[in-house]
Enzyme design. Structure first.
Site, PDB file in Angstrom:
ATOM      1  N   ASP A 135      21.059  29.170 -24.952  1.00  0.00           N
ATOM      2  CA  ASP A 135      20.310  27.945 -25.415  1.00  0.00           C
ATOM      3  C   ASP A 135      19.787  27.194 -24.496  1.00  0.00           C
ATOM      4  O   ASP A 135      20.444  26.403 -23.536  1.00  0.00           O
ATOM      5  CB  ASP A 135      21.236  27.102 -26.372  1.00  0.00           C
ATOM      6  CG  ASP A 135      20.774  26.192 -27.120  1.00  0.00           C
ATOM      7  OD1 ASP A 135      19.387  26.143 -27.167  1.00  0.00           O
ATOM      8  OD2 ASP A 135      21.411  25.440 -27.986  1.00  0.00           O
ATOM      9  N   SER A 175      14.715  27.160 -32.633  1.00  0.00           N
ATOM     10  CA  SER A 175      15.333  25.951 -32.585  1.00  0.00           C
ATOM     11  C   SER A 175      14.480  24.976 -33.455  1.00  0.00           C
ATOM     12  O   SER A 175      13.453  24.655 -32.876  1.00  0.00           O
ATOM     13  CB  SER A 175      15.655  25.295 -31.242  1.00  0.00           C
ATOM     14  OG  SER A 175      16.020  24.189 -31.346  1.00  0.00           O
ATOM     15  N   ASP A 227      20.012  21.827 -34.275  1.00  0.00           N
ATOM     16  CA  ASP A 227      20.547  21.212 -33.352  1.00  0.00           C
ATOM     17  C   ASP A 227      21.049  19.784 -33.943  1.00  0.00           C
ATOM     18  O   ASP A 227      20.220  18.680 -33.961  1.00  0.00           O
ATOM     19  CB  ASP A 227      19.502  21.049 -32.154  1.00  0.00           C
ATOM     20  CG  ASP A 227      19.458  22.107 -31.119  1.00  0.00           C
ATOM     21  OD1 ASP A 227      20.423  22.680 -30.901  1.00  0.00           O
ATOM     22  OD2 ASP A 227      18.478  22.672 -30.971  1.00  0.00           O
ATOM     23  N   MET A 280      26.242  18.763 -31.252  1.00  0.00           N
ATOM     24  CA  MET A 280      26.270  17.870 -29.801  1.00  0.00           C
ATOM     25  C   MET A 280      26.925  16.661 -30.168  1.00  0.00           C
ATOM     26  O   MET A 280      26.189  15.731 -30.229  1.00  0.00           O
ATOM     27  CB  MET A 280      25.025  17.992 -29.248  1.00  0.00           C
ATOM     28  CG  MET A 280      24.775  19.102 -28.554  1.00  0.00           C
ATOM     29  SD  MET A 280      22.770  19.508 -28.301  1.00  0.00           S
ATOM     30  CE  MET A 280      22.600  20.280 -29.639  1.00  0.00           C
ATOM     31  N   MET A 309      22.550  15.909 -32.896  1.00  0.00           N
ATOM     32  CA  MET A 309      22.851  15.081 -31.770  1.00  0.00           C
ATOM     33  C   MET A 309      23.372  13.782 -32.272  1.00  0.00           C
ATOM     34  O   MET A 309      22.690  13.252 -33.176  1.00  0.00           O
ATOM     35  CB  MET A 309      21.755  15.070 -30.831  1.00  0.00           C
ATOM     36  CG  MET A 309      21.042  16.404 -30.308  1.00  0.00           C
ATOM     37  SD  MET A 309      19.748  16.144 -29.354  1.00  0.00           S
ATOM     38  CE  MET A 309      19.461  18.010 -28.975  1.00  0.00           C
ATOM     39  N   MET A 328      24.687  27.010 -22.475  1.00  0.00           N
ATOM     40  CA  MET A 328      23.807  26.044 -22.372  1.00  0.00           C
ATOM     41  C   MET A 328      23.061  26.321 -21.094  1.00  0.00           C
ATOM     42  O   MET A 328      23.623  26.352 -20.202  1.00  0.00           O
ATOM     43  CB  MET A 328      24.215  24.630 -22.430  1.00  0.00           C
ATOM     44  CG  MET A 328      24.753  24.175 -23.662  1.00  0.00           C
ATOM     45  SD  MET A 328      23.572  24.300 -25.077  1.00  0.00           S
ATOM     46  CE  MET A 328      22.175  23.558 -24.701  1.00  0.00           C
ATOM     47  N   HIS A 372      18.388  27.938 -35.750  1.00  0.00           N
ATOM     48  CA  HIS A 372      19.281  27.100 -34.844  1.00  0.00           C
ATOM     49  C   HIS A 372      19.003  25.794 -34.928  1.00  0.00           C
ATOM     50  O   HIS A 372      17.809  25.251 -34.950  1.00  0.00           O
ATOM     51  CB  HIS A 372      19.059  27.578 -33.563  1.00  0.00           C
ATOM     52  CG  HIS A 372      19.869  26.843 -32.361  1.00  0.00           C
ATOM     53  ND1 HIS A 372      21.006  27.511 -32.029  1.00  0.00           N
ATOM     54  CD2 HIS A 372      19.529  25.896 -31.646  1.00  0.00           C
ATOM     55  CE1 HIS A 372      21.947  26.643 -31.057  1.00  0.00           C
ATOM     56  NE2 HIS A 372      20.760  25.657 -30.939  1.00  0.00           N
ATOM     57  N   HIS A 426      24.343  23.887 -34.169  1.00  0.00           N
ATOM     58  CA  HIS A 426      25.137  23.590 -32.803  1.00  0.00           C
ATOM     59  C   HIS A 426      25.355  22.024 -32.893  1.00  0.00           C
ATOM     60  O   HIS A 426      24.454  21.218 -32.774  1.00  0.00           O
ATOM     61  CB  HIS A 426      23.727  23.874 -31.740  1.00  0.00           C
ATOM     62  CG  HIS A 426      24.210  23.367 -30.403  1.00  0.00           C
ATOM     63  ND1 HIS A 426      23.082  23.657 -29.471  1.00  0.00           N
ATOM     64  CD2 HIS A 426      25.300  23.009 -29.786  1.00  0.00           C
ATOM     65  CE1 HIS A 426      23.677  23.254 -28.361  1.00  0.00           C
ATOM     66  NE2 HIS A 426      25.150  23.072 -28.429  1.00  0.00           N
TER      67      HIS A 426
HETATM   68  C1  DX5 Z   1      18.881  21.396 -26.455  1.00  0.00           C
HETATM   69  C2  DX5 Z   1      19.457  22.107 -27.667  1.00  0.00           C
HETATM   70  C3  DX5 Z   1      18.306  23.405 -27.834  1.00  0.00           C
HETATM   71  C4  DX5 Z   1      16.742  23.048 -27.838  1.00  0.00           C
HETATM   72  C5  DX5 Z   1      16.219  24.401 -27.132  1.00  0.00           C
HETATM   73  O1  DX5 Z   1      19.905  20.406 -26.240  1.00  0.00           O
HETATM   74  O2  DX5 Z   1      20.702  22.427 -27.898  1.00  0.00           O
HETATM   75  O3  DX5 Z   1      18.800  24.267 -28.994  1.00  0.00           O
HETATM   76  O4  DX5 Z   1      16.399  22.757 -28.915  1.00  0.00           O
HETATM   77  O5  DX5 Z   1      14.881  23.809 -26.780  1.00  0.00           O
HETATM   78  P1  DX5 Z   1      13.887  24.622 -25.777  1.00  0.00           P
HETATM   79  O6  DX5 Z   1      13.947  26.107 -26.288  1.00  0.00           O
HETATM   80  O7  DX5 Z   1      12.527  24.049 -26.091  1.00  0.00           O
HETATM   81  O8  DX5 Z   1      14.654  24.408 -24.595  1.00  0.00           O
HETATM   82 ZN    ZN Z   2      21.115  24.208 -29.140  1.00  0.00          ZN
END
Ligand code: DX5
Ligand code: ZN
Length: 213
Positions: A172, A5, A32, A65, A34, A134, A30, A63
């Site tokens: 994840d 990630s 993220d 969010m 947000m 999740m 990956h 991903h």
């Molecule tokens: C959380 C993200 C994850 C995050 C995981 O909202 O969707 O992908 O980056 O990070 P770690 O592995 O540090 O929990």
């Molecule tokens: Zn994620």
């Protein structure tokens, strides 16, 4: 399959971290995204994705969010997404959104928050390529793995077998060298790891150890 990630990477030297992932045993990046509305945090968006795409030699697993992700499907395709995952909780017309992701030529995924039951996927599991369970509340890296996820993987695996679905199981949040073997044995196919990789002494070695575990 390991998907590091990028949220946990060094944003002042992304190129270095992307090249490290290119040369590792990781399968996907990956990414993220947000929006500060669906989750309490804001990460990065389309321009950063485009920059990553220029250097990345592996598929981008994006991903989302964000609320109303259907508004941005084309934009994420154009920015370089190969797999686009939307949240179950963020989509009123989830089936249509999945169709639109496929129409853009991407693999389509659905992410479930920790409180969202796997049983709600019954009528859509045959239409998707990926379910992202999740294992933390989305919004931040570096949180503690929620152990209830093991039951959800088992339940999801069962649902996939019963319905003859091709969906892969992604987990994840809070994935690390201590829980990875168990996650694989329960049936997880893709393991996302942020802090476990990028905050370790040797990120590349860590990716390879997670892969080989
Ligand atoms: C959380 C993200 C994850 C995050 C995981 O909202 O969707 O992908 O980056 O990070 P770690 O592995 O540090 O929990
Ligand atoms: Zn994620």
């Amino acid at each position: 399959m390991i998907a590091p990630s990028i949220l946990a990477a060094d944003f002042s030297n992304l190129k270095h971290d992307i090249e490290m992932v290119n040369s590792s045993k990781a399968k996907w990046f990956h990414i993220d995204v947000m929006d500060g509305v669906f989750v309490p945090n804001i990460s990065f968006g389309l321009p950063v994705l485009k920059a990553i795409k220029k250097i990345a030699k592996k598929p981008l697993d994006v991903h989302l969010m964000i609320v109303q992700p259907e508004r941005y499907i084309k934009d994420f395709k154009n920015a370089g997404a190969d797999i686009l995952t939307v949240h179950f909780e963020a989509c009123t017309h989830l089936h249509r959104t999945i169709q639109e992701i496929h129409a853009e030529g991407m693999l389509a995924g659905i992410a479930l928050n920790p409180h969202t039951p796997v049983s709600g996927l019954k009528d859509i599991i045959q239409d998707v390529d990926l379910i992202c369970l999740m294992s933390v509340n989305p919004g931040f890296g570096g949180q503690t793995f929620i152990t209830k996820t093991f039951d959800k993987i088992k339940e999801l695996k069962q649902l996939i077998l019963e319905t003859n679905s091709k969906a892969k199981i992604e987990v994840d949040g809070g994935v690390n060298i201590k829980n990875i073997e168990a996650l694989k044995s329960y049936g997880a196919d893709i393991l996302v790891a942020g802090n476990a990789v990028f905050k370790s002494e040797s990120p590349k070695k860590m990716i390879d150890s997670l892969h080989d575990a």
